[in-house]
Scaffold this motif. Structure first.
Motif, short mmCIF file in Angstrom:
data_model
loop_
_atom_site.label_atom_id
_atom_site.label_comp_id
_atom_site.label_asym_id
_atom_site.label_seq_id
_atom_site.Cartn_x
_atom_site.Cartn_y
_atom_site.Cartn_z
N PHE A 76 0.83 -1.21 0.00
CA PHE A 76 0.00 0.00 0.00
C PHE A 76 0.86 1.25 0.00
O PHE A 76 0.56 2.23 -0.69
CB PHE A 76 -0.93 0.00 1.21
N ASN A 78 3.81 1.40 -1.33
CA ASN A 78 4.29 1.44 -2.71
C ASN A 78 3.25 2.06 -3.64
O ASN A 78 3.58 2.85 -4.53
CB ASN A 78 4.62 0.04 -3.22
N SER A 79 1.99 1.68 -3.42
CA SER A 79 0.91 2.21 -4.25
C SER A 79 0.79 3.72 -4.10
O SER A 79 0.57 4.44 -5.08
CB SER A 79 -0.41 1.53 -3.89
N GLN A 83 1.35 5.93 -7.39
CA GLN A 83 0.20 6.63 -7.93
C GLN A 83 0.31 8.15 -7.79
O GLN A 83 -0.20 8.88 -8.64
CB GLN A 83 -1.09 6.12 -7.28
N ASN A 99 -8.74 2.91 1.41
CA ASN A 99 -7.89 2.51 0.30
C ASN A 99 -6.99 1.33 0.68
O ASN A 99 -6.73 0.46 -0.16
CB ASN A 99 -7.02 3.69 -0.15
N GLU A 103 -7.22 -2.04 -1.45
CA GLU A 103 -6.05 -2.62 -2.11
C GLU A 103 -5.69 -3.98 -1.52
O GLU A 103 -5.27 -4.87 -2.24
CB GLU A 103 -4.85 -1.69 -2.03
N ASN A 226 -0.93 -3.29 -8.00
CA ASN A 226 -0.45 -2.26 -7.08
C ASN A 226 -0.60 -0.86 -7.65
O ASN A 226 -0.60 0.13 -6.91
CB ASN A 226 1.03 -2.53 -6.79
N THR A 227 -0.72 -0.75 -8.98
CA THR A 227 -0.67 0.55 -9.63
C THR A 227 -1.97 1.00 -10.25
O THR A 227 -2.37 2.15 -10.09
CB THR A 227 0.44 0.54 -10.72
#
Length: 234
Positions: A76, A78-79, A83, A99, A103, A226-227
């Protein structure tokens, strides 16, 4: 693909996870009851093939849920970084808990589906496999993310404050050398997890080709999850 263990008593072939010989019932290996997570973390660096073998052979996949939770937290983070950096969702931090839960649902669903497909394919190719073993390989392969969660977010926040996670001011404009180094470390940690997927699948299947394709597909699909899957605000 072929991954067998020869019985020293009757010379018959058994799958390497077999505890006793199917023909003569001779014991083929020591019993592995639990996973010692702390010793395995060090073993991942020194002897990763042996470490994955113990994880596959372990009767109880303890620490699996704890590992998954830590990995979900890191993914998360990383996301958020990805983003906001690429302006996919600049408001991702305004709904942190929803979120994270959304995720986490994406990632867990992906891991279950990917493990089910892999397990089916491996069994089709004639290798004895279990869903729980495949899922354990994938989750423990991502152990570098636990290191990333423990170290990198604190360093990133210390150097850039919230800007590293919101991109209101680009970290590349503030401290470009540090920003490139940290982004490089994030990419390296993710890549190392993909390499560990290859190692774990190589132990399970004894096929370099199958393990390579699996690792590449897993890394690409996880990065996409993840993206690009939608998060609040939609």
């Amino acid at each position: 693909m072929k991954n067998t263990r020869v019985c020293p008593n009757c010379n018959s072939e058994n799958h390497f996870i077999a505890y006793t010989c199917a023909d003569c019932q001779h014991y083929l290996r020591d019993k592995v009851v639990n996973i010692n997570i702390w010793s395995e973390f060090w073993s991942f660096l020194e002897t990763p093939f042996e470490s994955f073998k113990r994880i596959i052979l372990a009767e109880h996949k303890n620490y699996l849920i704890l590992m998954l939770l830590v990995i979900l937290l890191k993914l998360f983070v990383n996301s958020i970084i990805i983003q906001t950096t690429f302006e996919i969702n600049q408001e991702i931090t305004s709904n942190l808990i929803p979120n994270f839960l959304l995720e986490s649902g994406y990632v867990i669903s992906f891991l279950i589906l990917f493990s089910l497909i892999l397990n089916k394919l491996i069994n089709i190719f004639g290798i004895k496999s279990k869903f729980k073993n495949i899922l354990s390989i994938l989750i423990f392969s991502m152990w570098p993310l636990t290191f990333g969660l423990a170290v990198l977010p604190a360093v990133e926040y210390a150097l850039f404050g919230s800007y590293f996670f919101t991109f209101d001011v680009s970290p590349f404009e503030m401290k470009p050398a540090a920003a490139y180094m940290l982004y490089g470390l994030e990419a390296l940690i993710f890549l190392s997890a993909v390499i560990y997927v290859f190692i774990g699948m190589k132990v399970q299947t004894n096929s370099k080709l199958f393990s390579s394709v699996t690792a590449i597909l897993f890394g690409g699909a996880l990065f996409a999850v993840n993206t690009f899957l939608p998060l609040f605000p939609l």
